[in-house]
Design a protein around this motif. Sequence first.
Motif, PDB file in Angstrom:
ATOM      1  N   ASP A  31       0.815  -1.206   0.000  1.00 15.61           N
ATOM      2  CA  ASP A  31       0.000   0.000   0.000  1.00 15.61           C
ATOM      3  C   ASP A  31       0.856   1.266   0.000  1.00 15.61           C
ATOM      4  N   ASP A  32       2.177   1.104   0.157  1.00 13.28           N
ATOM      5  CA  ASP A  32       3.086   2.236   0.330  1.00 13.28           C
ATOM      6  C   ASP A  32       3.373   2.913  -1.014  1.00 13.28           C
ATOM      7  N   GLU A  33       2.924   4.186  -1.149  1.00 17.85           N
ATOM      8  CA  GLU A  33       3.044   4.919  -2.416  1.00 17.85           C
ATOM      9  C   GLU A  33       4.502   5.240  -2.765  1.00 17.85           C
ATOM     10  N   GLN A  34       5.397   5.188  -1.759  1.00 21.23           N
ATOM     11  CA  GLN A  34       6.799   5.531  -1.986  1.00 21.23           C
ATOM     12  C   GLN A  34       7.576   4.408  -2.661  1.00 21.23           C
ATOM     13  N   ARG A  35       6.979   3.234  -2.741  1.00 18.93           N
ATOM     14  CA  ARG A  35       7.691   2.073  -3.269  1.00 18.93           C
ATOM     15  C   ARG A  35       7.773   2.105  -4.798  1.00 18.93           C
ATOM     16  N   ASP A  36       8.859   1.576  -5.331  1.00 21.76           N
ATOM     17  CA  ASP A  36       9.035   1.459  -6.779  1.00 21.76           C
ATOM     18  C   ASP A  36       8.258   0.233  -7.259  1.00 21.76           C
ATOM     19  N   ARG A  37       7.129   0.476  -7.923  1.00 20.98           N
ATOM     20  CA  ARG A  37       6.216  -0.608  -8.292  1.00 20.98           C
ATOM     21  C   ARG A  37       6.701  -1.393  -9.514  1.00 20.98           C
ATOM     22  N   ARG A  38       7.856  -0.979 -10.075  1.00 19.38           N
ATOM     23  CA  ARG A  38       8.392  -1.701 -11.233  1.00 19.38           C
ATOM     24  C   ARG A  38       9.240  -2.897 -10.801  1.00 19.38           C
ATOM     25  N   LEU A  39       9.612  -2.920  -9.506  1.00 17.44           N
ATOM     26  CA  LEU A  39      10.442  -4.014  -8.992  1.00 17.44           C
ATOM     27  C   LEU A  39       9.628  -4.935  -8.090  1.00 17.44           C
ATOM     28  N   LEU A  40       9.760  -6.241  -8.334  1.00 16.58           N
ATOM     29  CA  LEU A  40       9.046  -7.214  -7.503  1.00 16.58           C
ATOM     30  C   LEU A  40      10.051  -8.266  -7.021  1.00 16.58           C
ATOM     31  N   CYS A  41      10.267  -8.312  -5.712  1.00 15.41           N
ATOM     32  CA  CYS A  41      11.244  -9.235  -5.143  1.00 15.41           C
ATOM     33  C   CYS A  41      10.519 -10.455  -4.575  1.00 15.41           C
ATOM     34  N   VAL A  42      10.926 -11.644  -5.016  1.00 11.14           N
ATOM     35  CA  VAL A  42      10.279 -12.880  -4.578  1.00 11.14           C
ATOM     36  C   VAL A  42      11.078 -13.514  -3.440  1.00 11.14           C
ATOM     37  N   VAL A  43      10.440 -13.682  -2.286  1.00  9.11           N
ATOM     38  CA  VAL A  43      11.094 -14.318  -1.136  1.00  9.11           C
ATOM     39  C   VAL A  43      10.287 -15.531  -0.672  1.00  9.11           C
ATOM     40  N   GLU A  44      10.951 -16.378   0.105  1.00  4.30           N
ATOM     41  CA  GLU A  44      10.264 -17.577   0.596  1.00  4.30           C
ATOM     42  C   GLU A  44       9.324 -17.273   1.760  1.00  4.30           C
ATOM     43  N   THR A  45       9.773 -16.417   2.684  1.00  6.11           N
ATOM     44  CA  THR A  45       9.002 -16.198   3.922  1.00  6.11           C
ATOM     45  C   THR A  45       8.980 -14.721   4.325  1.00  6.11           C
ATOM     46  N   PRO A  46       8.016 -14.347   5.176  1.00  8.24           N
ATOM     47  CA  PRO A  46       7.992 -12.982   5.717  1.00  8.24           C
ATOM     48  C   PRO A  46       9.288 -12.641   6.457  1.00  8.24           C
ATOM     49  N   ALA A  47       9.909 -13.633   7.101  1.00  2.00           N
ATOM     50  CA  ALA A  47      11.172 -13.385   7.818  1.00  2.00           C
ATOM     51  C   ALA A  47      12.259 -12.964   6.830  1.00  2.00           C
ATOM     52  N   ASP A  48      12.279 -13.602   5.648  1.00  2.00           N
ATOM     53  CA  ASP A  48      13.263 -13.231   4.621  1.00  2.00           C
ATOM     54  C   ASP A  48      13.005 -11.804   4.126  1.00  2.00           C
ATOM     55  N   GLN A  49      11.722 -11.461   3.962  1.00  5.83           N
ATOM     56  CA  GLN A  49      11.393 -10.100   3.550  1.00  5.83           C
ATOM     57  C   GLN A  49      11.912  -9.085   4.572  1.00  5.83           C
ATOM     58  N   LEU A  50      11.707  -9.375   5.862  1.00  7.97           N
ATOM     59  CA  LEU A  50      12.194  -8.482   6.921  1.00  7.97           C
ATOM     60  C   LEU A  50      13.701  -8.287   6.830  1.00  7.97           C
ATOM     61  N   MET A  51      14.424  -9.392   6.548  1.00  4.45           N
ATOM     62  CA  MET A  51      15.877  -9.308   6.433  1.00  4.45           C
ATOM     63  C   MET A  51      16.267  -8.371   5.296  1.00  4.45           C
ATOM     64  N   ILE A  52      15.576  -8.494   4.160  1.00  3.70           N
ATOM     65  CA  ILE A  52      15.905  -7.638   3.019  1.00  3.70           C
ATOM     66  C   ILE A  52      15.565  -6.184   3.320  1.00  3.70           C
ATOM     67  N   GLU A  53      14.434  -5.962   4.000  1.00  3.48           N
ATOM     68  CA  GLU A  53      14.067  -4.597   4.381  1.00  3.48           C
ATOM     69  C   GLU A  53      15.163  -3.957   5.228  1.00  3.48           C
ATOM     70  N   GLN A  54      15.768  -4.761   6.100  1.00  6.40           N
ATOM     71  CA  GLN A  54      16.778  -4.224   7.014  1.00  6.40           C
ATOM     72  C   GLN A  54      18.045  -3.775   6.284  1.00  6.40           C
ATOM     73  N   THR A  55      18.254  -4.267   5.074  1.00  6.77           N
ATOM     74  CA  THR A  55      19.456  -3.849   4.337  1.00  6.77           C
ATOM     75  C   THR A  55      19.306  -2.442   3.765  1.00  6.77           C
ATOM     76  N   LEU A  56      18.074  -1.939   3.659  1.00  5.50           N
ATOM     77  CA  LEU A  56      17.786  -0.600   3.128  1.00  5.50           C
ATOM     78  C   LEU A  56      18.290  -0.429   1.696  1.00  5.50           C
ATOM     79  N   THR A  57      18.467  -1.509   0.969  1.00  7.25           N
ATOM     80  CA  THR A  57      18.993  -1.416  -0.401  1.00  7.25           C
ATOM     81  C   THR A  57      17.899  -1.629  -1.432  1.00  7.25           C
ATOM     82  N   TYR A  58      16.692  -1.895  -0.992  1.00  8.90           N
ATOM     83  CA  TYR A  58      15.640  -2.277  -1.924  1.00  8.90           C
ATOM     84  C   TYR A  58      14.377  -1.485  -1.627  1.00  8.90           C
TER      85      TYR A  58
END
Lengths: 196, 196
Positions: free
Chosen positions: A71-98
Motif C-alpha cells: 500500500d506504500d506509495e513511496q515504493r518502486d512498483r516496477r520491482l518485484l522481489c520474490v522471497v520464501e518467507t515474511p522473515a526473509d522479507q524483513l531481512m531484506i528490508e533491514q538492508t535498506l537497499t531495496y
Amino acid sequence: MSKSLEFLTEALRRLPGIGPKSAQRMAFHLLQHDREGADMLSRALHQAVEAVHHCALCNTFTEEDVCDTCDDEQRDRRLLCVVETPADQLMIEQTLTYKGLYFVLMGRLSPLDGIGPKDIHLEKLVARANDGVVSEVVLATNFTNEGEATAHYISEMLKARGLKVSRLARGVPVGGELEYVDAGTIARAMLDRRST
Amino acid sequence: MSKSLEFLTEALRRLPGIGPKSAQRMAFHLLQHDREGADMLSRALHQAVEAVHHCALCNTFTEEDVCDTCDDEQRDRRLLCVVETPADQLMIEQTLTYKGLYFVLMGRLSPLDGIGPKDIHLEKLVARANDGVVSEVVLATNFTNEGEATAHYISEMLKARGLKVSRLARGVPVGGELEYVDAGTIARAMLDRRST
Ligand SMILES: [Zn+2]
Ligand SMILES: [Zn+2]
C-alpha cells in the motif's frame, strides 16, 4: 495427570520442534509460574487465527486486504522481489537497499515433501508479475538446493512470459539461509543481482 | 508485520526456552500450516488456566479439590513420597515399586534464585505429614546440589517433629535428574531407600 493438563501438553506438541518432554515442561511452567503468559498466549493465538490472512497482492500475512508495504506509495512498483518467507522479507528490508515491492511464496518447491507449484502460489505470482507495471522480478529465494530449484523454476516460468528476471548475487554463502545471514552480505548481494 | 502477528510472536516468547527467532518461526508455522493447531492450543491454554489448581493434599495440579492419586483408596496412606515436580511423580509411578502417596513441592530450594521454604510449600508439607497416619516420608527430590539441599532441609524439619524420614538410595547417579533416569534405576533406588 489432569485432563486439561493433558490437553494442553498435547496442544503444545503442535508447535514445530517441540517434543513430549518440552511440551510437558512448558505446560508445567505456564501453570506454575506464568498463568498471565498462558492467558496472553491463548488470546494472541485466537486473535491471530481470526484476523490474519494473506495480502491480496504480495501474499504475506496481513490483517487488511492489502498489506502496508504493498500500500506504500513511496515504493518502486516496477520491482518485484520474490522471497520464501515474511522473515526473509524483513531481512531484506533491514538492508535498506531495496525499495520495490515483494511477493512472498510462503515456502519453496520441495518435491520430496510434496510441495509443488500450487503450494507456493505461483499462479498468484504470475498474475501479480503481469500487472503491466512490474518490469523486473528479483528472485531472493534461499541459496539452498530447494531455494535454487525454486528460483530456476520461477525464472523459466516468468521469462517465458517476457518478463525480466534477476537473482540476488552469490554474495550469500552457498547453502546459506537468508534469515541467518548478516545484513551487509545481503546488501552486497542485492546490489550485485544479476539477470537470469 | 501485522499487529496480531507481532502480539503472537511476543506471547510465544513467554514459553520457556523460546527465543525471538523460534517464536517467529512458530507463529508463521501455525498461521501458514496449522491454524487448527493454533486454535486448539488457544483453547487448551484457556481451559487449563481456568480449571487447573493445586491438590489440597499433595499440591500437584488437578481439576478437583483432591487429585485422583490422593483419592485412591488402594494407596498406602502411611507412606508419603516428596518429589520436586509432577513429572518426577510420573517417573516414580512408572517404576511400579511404590504404592504410597505423594507430596509435590513444585520446585526446590534455590537461594540463588530466591526460592525459599515458602515457595516450595513446606508449611503445607508439614501439615500433610503430621496427619497422624503418615509414618514415613520418602524424600525423592533430585540428586542435584539443590535437590540434596532441599532433602536435607526437609529431613531436619520433619525429624524434629518426630517423623521417620528416608531418602531414595543413591542408585540414582549423582548430579542426575529423575526425569531423565531410566525406570530400572529409580526402582532399585526406591527399594534401597535409607533412613536419614
Ligand atoms: Zn502485500
Ligand atoms: Zn493429591
